[in-house]
Design a protein around this motif. Structure first.
Motif, PDB file in Angstrom:
ATOM      1  N   PRO A  64       0.743  -1.084  -0.100  1.00 54.35           N
ATOM      2  CA  PRO A  64      -0.162   0.135   0.116  1.00 54.35           C
ATOM      3  C   PRO A  64       0.681   1.460  -0.055  1.00 54.35           C
ATOM      4  CG  PRO A  64       0.127  -1.081   2.067  1.00 54.35           C
ATOM      5  CD  PRO A  64       0.506  -2.084   1.203  1.00 54.35           C
ATOM      6  N   ALA A  65       0.387   2.221  -0.687  1.00 53.40           N
ATOM      7  CA  ALA A  65       1.205   3.533  -0.846  1.00 53.40           C
ATOM      8  C   ALA A  65       0.313   4.609  -0.251  1.00 53.40           C
ATOM      9  CB  ALA A  65       1.714   3.760  -2.243  1.00 53.40           C
ATOM     10  N   LEU A  66       0.504   5.927  -0.511  1.00 57.11           N
ATOM     11  CA  LEU A  66      -0.082   6.933  -0.090  1.00 57.11           C
ATOM     12  C   LEU A  66      -1.599   7.077  -0.701  1.00 57.11           C
ATOM     13  CD1 LEU A  66      -0.183   9.808   1.491  1.00 57.11           C
ATOM     14  CD2 LEU A  66       0.529  10.889  -0.445  1.00 57.11           C
ATOM     15  N   GLY A  92     -28.071  11.303   4.074  1.00 57.01           N
ATOM     16  CA  GLY A  92     -27.474  10.020   4.169  1.00 57.01           C
ATOM     17  C   GLY A  92     -25.976  10.227   4.488  1.00 57.01           C
ATOM     18  N   LEU A  93     -25.355   9.061   4.197  1.00 60.21           N
ATOM     19  CA  LEU A  93     -23.753   9.238   4.427  1.00 60.21           C
ATOM     20  C   LEU A  93     -23.064   8.746   2.982  1.00 60.21           C
ATOM     21  CD1 LEU A  93     -23.757   7.057   7.794  1.00 60.21           C
ATOM     22  CD2 LEU A  93     -23.552   9.403   7.448  1.00 60.21           C
ATOM     23  N   ASN A  94     -21.946   9.191   2.719  1.00 63.07           N
ATOM     24  CA  ASN A  94     -21.506   9.042   1.361  1.00 63.07           C
ATOM     25  C   ASN A  94     -19.681   8.781   1.811  1.00 63.07           C
ATOM     26  OD1 ASN A  94     -21.101   9.317  -1.541  1.00 63.07           O
ATOM     27  ND2 ASN A  94     -19.857  11.170  -1.139  1.00 63.07           N
ATOM     28  N   MET A  95     -19.263   7.706   1.105  1.00 67.67           N
ATOM     29  CA  MET A  95     -18.073   7.467   1.001  1.00 67.67           C
ATOM     30  C   MET A  95     -17.135   7.706  -0.281  1.00 67.67           C
ATOM     31  SD  MET A  95     -15.605   3.974   2.009  1.00 67.67           S
ATOM     32  CE  MET A  95     -16.092   4.071   3.786  1.00 67.67           C
ATOM     33  N   ASP A  96     -16.199   8.411  -0.376  1.00 62.84           N
ATOM     34  CA  ASP A  96     -15.420   8.736  -1.690  1.00 62.84           C
ATOM     35  C   ASP A  96     -13.988   8.658  -1.409  1.00 62.84           C
ATOM     36  OD1 ASP A  96     -14.684   9.949  -4.023  1.00 62.84           O
ATOM     37  OD2 ASP A  96     -15.238  12.052  -3.688  1.00 62.84           O
ATOM     38  N   ILE A  97     -13.451   7.645  -1.962  1.00 67.57           N
ATOM     39  CA  ILE A  97     -12.073   7.285  -1.972  1.00 67.57           C
ATOM     40  C   ILE A  97     -11.475   8.071  -3.304  1.00 67.57           C
ATOM     41  CG2 ILE A  97     -10.440   5.409  -1.650  1.00 67.57           C
ATOM     42  CD1 ILE A  97     -12.394   5.537   0.760  1.00 67.57           C
ATOM     43  N   GLY A  98     -11.140   9.104  -3.008  1.00 63.51           N
ATOM     44  CA  GLY A  98     -10.313   9.853  -4.081  1.00 63.51           C
ATOM     45  C   GLY A  98      -9.026   9.563  -4.606  1.00 63.51           C
ATOM     46  N   HIS A  99      -8.401   8.601  -3.763  1.00 63.39           N
ATOM     47  CA  HIS A  99      -7.026   8.373  -4.388  1.00 63.39           C
ATOM     48  C   HIS A  99      -6.502   6.937  -3.536  1.00 63.39           C
ATOM     49  CE1 HIS A  99      -3.069   9.530  -6.098  1.00 63.39           C
ATOM     50  NE2 HIS A  99      -2.514   8.815  -5.042  1.00 63.39           N
ATOM     51  N   LEU A 100      -6.513   5.971  -4.364  1.00 69.03           N
ATOM     52  CA  LEU A 100      -6.075   4.822  -3.848  1.00 69.03           C
ATOM     53  C   LEU A 100      -4.884   4.098  -4.871  1.00 69.03           C
ATOM     54  CD1 LEU A 100      -7.057   2.572  -1.698  1.00 69.03           C
ATOM     55  CD2 LEU A 100      -8.234   1.682  -3.659  1.00 69.03           C
ATOM     56  N   ARG A 101      -3.628   4.047  -4.161  1.00 70.38           N
ATOM     57  CA  ARG A 101      -2.402   3.877  -4.678  1.00 70.38           C
ATOM     58  C   ARG A 101      -1.717   2.657  -3.950  1.00 70.38           C
ATOM     59  NH1 ARG A 101       1.898   8.551  -5.880  1.00 70.38           N
ATOM     60  NH2 ARG A 101       0.116   8.933  -7.469  1.00 70.38           N
ATOM     61  N   HIS A 102      -1.040   1.920  -4.817  1.00 68.28           N
ATOM     62  CA  HIS A 102      -0.455   0.790  -4.323  1.00 68.28           C
ATOM     63  C   HIS A 102       0.695   0.630  -5.173  1.00 68.28           C
ATOM     64  CE1 HIS A 102      -4.400  -0.428  -2.509  1.00 68.28           C
ATOM     65  NE2 HIS A 102      -3.761  -1.050  -1.747  1.00 68.28           N
ATOM     66  N   ILE A 251     -11.719   1.633 -16.892  1.00 60.70           N
ATOM     67  CA  ILE A 251     -10.486   0.810 -16.819  1.00 60.70           C
ATOM     68  C   ILE A 251      -9.389   1.029 -17.866  1.00 60.70           C
ATOM     69  CG2 ILE A 251      -9.302  -1.391 -16.857  1.00 60.70           C
ATOM     70  CD1 ILE A 251     -10.986  -0.984 -14.306  1.00 60.70           C
ATOM     71  N   ASP A 252      -8.184   1.195 -17.462  1.00 58.29           N
ATOM     72  CA  ASP A 252      -6.896   1.299 -18.547  1.00 58.29           C
ATOM     73  C   ASP A 252      -6.608  -0.213 -18.707  1.00 58.29           C
ATOM     74  OD1 ASP A 252      -4.719   1.428 -19.855  1.00 58.29           O
ATOM     75  OD2 ASP A 252      -3.543   3.031 -18.440  1.00 58.29           O
ATOM     76  N   PRO A 253      -7.005  -0.673 -19.937  1.00 61.16           N
ATOM     77  CA  PRO A 253      -6.488  -2.192 -20.186  1.00 61.16           C
ATOM     78  C   PRO A 253      -5.211  -2.466 -20.194  1.00 61.16           C
ATOM     79  CG  PRO A 253      -7.231  -1.062 -22.292  1.00 61.16           C
ATOM     80  CD  PRO A 253      -7.535   0.185 -21.246  1.00 61.16           C
ATOM     81  N   GLU A 254      -4.126  -1.444 -20.441  1.00 58.44           N
ATOM     82  CA  GLU A 254      -2.890  -1.648 -20.448  1.00 58.44           C
ATOM     83  C   GLU A 254      -2.273  -2.017 -18.915  1.00 58.44           C
ATOM     84  OE1 GLU A 254      -0.876  -1.906 -23.076  1.00 58.44           O
ATOM     85  OE2 GLU A 254      -2.743  -1.765 -24.089  1.00 58.44           O
ATOM     86  N   THR A 255      -3.020  -1.460 -17.976  1.00 54.83           N
ATOM     87  CA  THR A 255      -2.450  -1.664 -16.517  1.00 54.83           C
ATOM     88  C   THR A 255      -3.632  -2.348 -15.502  1.00 54.83           C
ATOM     89  OG1 THR A 255      -3.657   0.269 -15.678  1.00 54.83           O
ATOM     90  CG2 THR A 255      -1.198   0.653 -16.696  1.00 54.83           C
ATOM     91  N   GLY A 256      -4.738  -2.357 -16.011  1.00 51.53           N
ATOM     92  CA  GLY A 256      -6.057  -2.887 -15.140  1.00 51.53           C
ATOM     93  C   GLY A 256      -6.330  -1.945 -13.941  1.00 51.53           C
ATOM     94  N   ALA A 257      -5.652  -0.705 -13.972  1.00 50.44           N
ATOM     95  CA  ALA A 257      -6.125   0.303 -12.993  1.00 50.44           C
ATOM     96  C   ALA A 257      -7.327   1.121 -13.466  1.00 50.44           C
ATOM     97  CB  ALA A 257      -4.738   1.190 -12.609  1.00 50.44           C
ATOM     98  N   GLY A 258      -7.953   1.513 -12.531  1.00 48.04           N
ATOM     99  CA  GLY A 258      -9.111   2.205 -13.099  1.00 48.04           C
ATOM    100  C   GLY A 258      -9.952   2.957 -12.058  1.00 48.04           C
ATOM    101  N   ALA A 259     -11.062   3.797 -12.528  1.00 41.75           N
ATOM    102  CA  ALA A 259     -11.925   4.376 -11.610  1.00 41.75           C
ATOM    103  C   ALA A 259     -13.271   3.691 -11.380  1.00 41.75           C
ATOM    104  CB  ALA A 259     -12.001   5.800 -12.353  1.00 41.75           C
TER     105      ALA A 259
END
Length: 329
Positions: A64-66, A92-102, A251-259
């Motif tokens: 896990p990174a920042l 209501g309640l809202n979760m927003d994970i804006g930056h997830l880095r590994h 999804i970025d198909p070159e990396t599998g990372a996405g939003a």
């Protein structure tokens, strides 16, 4: 969080005359802030623990990174003629994970190794190790999205007091009101699929024809058409659990990372709103219990729990206003 819990327990066990002194310094801001913070910490803790297991099974390094995210209460101002603010309504309640880095990589990229010998892993011009890495990133992204609805549900919903379907498909507590549920991108797509909607996967190979048929306009449609990556989206808006809108994945198909995104608006997440109101009002009820509990019980008996909960919202707002006034003096 633990310190706040212990303080509230002491106040609950103490005589009425001692409660105000015990609760001195605990405001509605602090109480609800601790609970909201604990929820988002729980999200990251679950993500990291699942990552340790998944990385071991997939022969990956997954560090896990920042990262950061928000978990907050959604409120809507109540305006008189659009000018005068008469208070707020908790939606209501809202979760927003804006930056997830590994930081992730394969432990073994030797093409001769047994783990890289599957011919299906090297059919798109990439090595088996590259495709394993991409597939792992996709899998972890889906889990992270799912936790955006699962973590709030686990923390805020007491399933012993509402009806729900368990992991075996059996309905528990069928005579009670349905449990509050949260929405995430993967859950929205799953709900749309269960409703019989078409699920579109748009990529470079089919973009020219698929985008022309996409029945989605507005901001979501524009974002999907301009993404330039692989997009998964359902064909029409869903209306479920007090939420209306779209869930979609880019999804970025070159990396599998996405939003993993949702777009829409709450139209009555009333159970979450009541939970939040009661939590914020706890500090007031603890201090002024003899009078306020009597009033609350009387209102609930005559008009029901919803009106009583609305009184909690008003009391919560009053407590926060008084606290803010004291700080400004």
């Amino acid at each position: 969080m633990e310190e706040t819990k212990q303080t509230l327990e002491r106040a609950q066990a103490a005589p009425d005359s001692q409660r105000e002194q015990i609760l001195k310094g605990i405001t509605g801001d602090k109480l609800t802030g601790d609970m909201l913070t604990a929820t988002v910490w729980g999200y990251f803790a679950s993500l990291q623990s699942q990552g340790l297991i998944a990385a071991s099974q997939a022969q990956m390094v997954d560090a896990p990174a920042l990262s950061y995210g928000l978990f907050h209460a959604q409120v809507k101002p109540n305006k008189l003629y659009g000018l005068v603010n008469r208070g707020v309504t908790f939606q209501g309640l809202n979760m927003d994970i804006g930056h997830l880095r590994h930081v992730r990589w394969v432990k073994d990229d030797d093409p001769k190794s047994q783990i890289n010998k599957d011919p299906n892993l090297a059919q798109n011009g990439k090595t088996a190790a590259q495709n394993r890495w991409i597939a792992y990133n996709r899998m972890r992204g889906q889990y992270a999205s799912a936790m955006e609805h699962a973590a709030p549900e686990a923390f805020w919903v007491d399933k012993t007091k509402c009806s729900h379907t368990d992991e075996n498909g059996r309905i528990q507590n069928p005579t009670l009101n349905p449990c509050a549920e949260a929405i995430s991108a993967v859950k929205a797509i799953a709900i749309a699929q269960s409703e019989g909607q078409k699920i579109y996967t748009i990529n470079k190979a089919n973009a020219q024809t698929a985008l022309a048929k996409l029945p989605i306009g507005g901001e979501v449609g524009s974002e999907i058409r301009n993404a330039g990556k692989e997009v998964t989206v359902h064909e029409k808006s869903i209306n479920k659990h007090g939420w209306k809108g779209f869930g979609y994945i880019v999804i970025d198909p070159e990396t599998g990372a996405g939003a993993y995104l949702i777009e829409g608006g709450g139209n009555g997440c009333v159970i979450f709103a009541i939970i939040f109101a009661i939590v914020v009002a706890t500090i007031i009820l603890a201090v002024f219990a003899p009078l306020l509990i009597t009033i609350f019980s009387a209102i609930a008996a005559v008009t029901g729990i919803f009106t009583a909960a609305a009184i909690s919202v008003i009391l919560s707002g009053l407590a926060l206003w008084i606290s803010a006034e004291k700080k400004s003096q």
